[in-house]
Scaffold this motif. Structure first.
Motif, PDB file in Angstrom:
ATOM      1  N   ILE A  48     -11.131 -76.921  10.916  1.00 42.25           N
ATOM      2  CA  ILE A  48     -10.071 -76.465  11.907  1.00 42.25           C
ATOM      3  C   ILE A  48      -8.916 -77.431  12.043  1.00 42.25           C
ATOM      4  CG2 ILE A  48      -9.508 -75.995  14.265  1.00 42.25           C
ATOM      5  CD1 ILE A  48     -12.040 -74.506  14.373  1.00 42.25           C
ATOM      6  N   ARG A  49      -9.406 -78.837  11.884  1.00 39.81           N
ATOM      7  CA  ARG A  49      -8.329 -79.831  11.970  1.00 39.81           C
ATOM      8  C   ARG A  49      -8.267 -80.859  10.804  1.00 39.81           C
ATOM      9  NH1 ARG A  49      -6.311 -81.868  17.200  1.00 39.81           N
ATOM     10  NH2 ARG A  49      -6.632 -80.177  18.881  1.00 39.81           N
ATOM     11  N   GLY A  71      -5.780 -84.967  12.507  1.00 34.47           N
ATOM     12  CA  GLY A  71      -6.132 -84.049  13.462  1.00 34.47           C
ATOM     13  C   GLY A  71      -5.067 -83.016  13.533  1.00 34.47           C
ATOM     14  N   LYS A  72      -4.401 -82.790  12.615  1.00 31.48           N
ATOM     15  CA  LYS A  72      -3.559 -81.850  12.388  1.00 31.48           C
ATOM     16  C   LYS A  72      -4.209 -80.428  12.377  1.00 31.48           C
ATOM     17  CE  LYS A  72       0.580 -79.943   9.762  1.00 31.48           C
ATOM     18  NZ  LYS A  72       1.778 -79.999  10.853  1.00 31.48           N
ATOM     19  N   PRO A  73      -3.987 -79.395  13.238  1.00 31.18           N
ATOM     20  CA  PRO A  73      -4.439 -78.147  12.942  1.00 31.18           C
ATOM     21  C   PRO A  73      -4.068 -77.620  11.533  1.00 31.18           C
ATOM     22  CG  PRO A  73      -3.649 -78.197  15.183  1.00 31.18           C
ATOM     23  CD  PRO A  73      -2.912 -79.184  14.385  1.00 31.18           C
TER      24      PRO A  73
END
Lengths: 70, 215
Positions: free
Chosen positions: A5-6, A11-13
């Motif tokens: 998901i990321r 951590g960017k979706p």
């Protein structure tokens, strides 16, 4: 199994962009350009899409036969 | 030192570039770091799985749900440790219930983040098209997920800023702060909250020092 998901690093979706990316690349577009169009700039996020293989599609047929029809 | 000045260089849906003038490098860097690790945001934290016949294990499913960015209203919710309810399960002010109930009846189905039904309409997935799991015919997933506020330093899923970069601007004592949001809140709110949190922490430190000095 499925697209994360990321992005692992920043951590960017990115999960929502995979279907689009896969379809365009399969249609013959240049992967680099598709990523640019999706506004995925950093190489940490770009590798997430480039290197992902959706294995769940290969596993599902076996389960479809196993589970009883409801 | 001159009075602090801020200029917006560029602003888009998920990014903001600010020119900071008249602030220390250390202060600007603290603001940058707070954007990542101290500004709270919403994410699913506790999950009760009622049924899972999908090919993904419960814990993988739970981890995937945790990573889904949720819209955050910091005026409405408080961090569970700051909440006065004292209830380990939380209350209306510190947690939100989301329910997922999906079955593949006639054809295989992709369960997406948009299938999550939230008890608070404001706290919903930022993007409804994030795939969670694929189901074969006959498989189903049924679960209750509890979202709460948390900080980036605790787990990356609570990180509101996916990139927070401080670079040298033109001239002495001029910096450029670029913040990219995961979508939980606008980028400019992240910067504003970051400064707020920094002030809050400094006040706590000041109070502590004064108490110790008075002893």
């Amino acid at each position: 199994m499925m697209i994360p998901i990321r992005c692992f690093t920043c951590g960017k979706p990115i999960g929502d962009k995979f279907t689009d990316f896969e379809a365009k690349v399969k249609a013959g577009e240049d992967p680099g350009k598709v990523l640019d169009d999706l506004k995925i700039k950093r190489y940490c996020c770009r590798r997430m899409l480039i290197s992902s293989v959706d294995l769940i599609d290969q596993v599902l047929p076996y389960y479809a036969q196993k589970s009883p029809p409801s | 030192m001159t009075a602090p000045k801020v200029k917006v260089l560029q602003e888009s849906d998920d990014e903001i570039s600010l020119q900071l003038e008249g602030v220390d490098r250390s202060y600007a860097n603290a603001v940058r770091r707070f954007c990542i690790s101290e500004v709270p945001s919403m994410a699913i934290d506790d999950i009760v799985i009622l049924e899972n016949s999908s090919v993904l294990y419960d814990e993988i499913l739970a981890h995937r749900l945790g990573m889904v960015p949720l819209r955050t209203d910091l005026e409405r919710y408080v961090l569970p440790e700051r909440c006065d309810c004292g209830n380990p399960l939380g209350c209306q002010k510190c947690r939100v219930l989301l329910v997922l109930d999906a079955t593949a009846k006639e054809r295989p189905r992709t369960v997406v983040s948009g299938d999550l039904v939230s008890e608070d309409r404001e706290v919903c997935p930022v993007n409804p098209n994030i795939p969670i799991v694929k189901l074969a015919v006959g498989q189903s997933v049924k679960l209750e997920a509890y979202a709460r506020l948390g900080r980036g330093k605790e787990h990356a899923k609570w990180q509101p800023a996916t990139a927070s970069i401080l670079t040298e601007g033109k001239g002495e004592g001029v910096f450029v702060l670029k913040v990219e949001t995961s979508g939980t809140m606008p980028a400019k709110e992240i910067v504003a909250r970051s400064i707020e949190k920094l002030e809050e922490k400094l006040k706590e430190l000041q109070k502590e020092v004064e108490e110790k000095a008075a002893q």
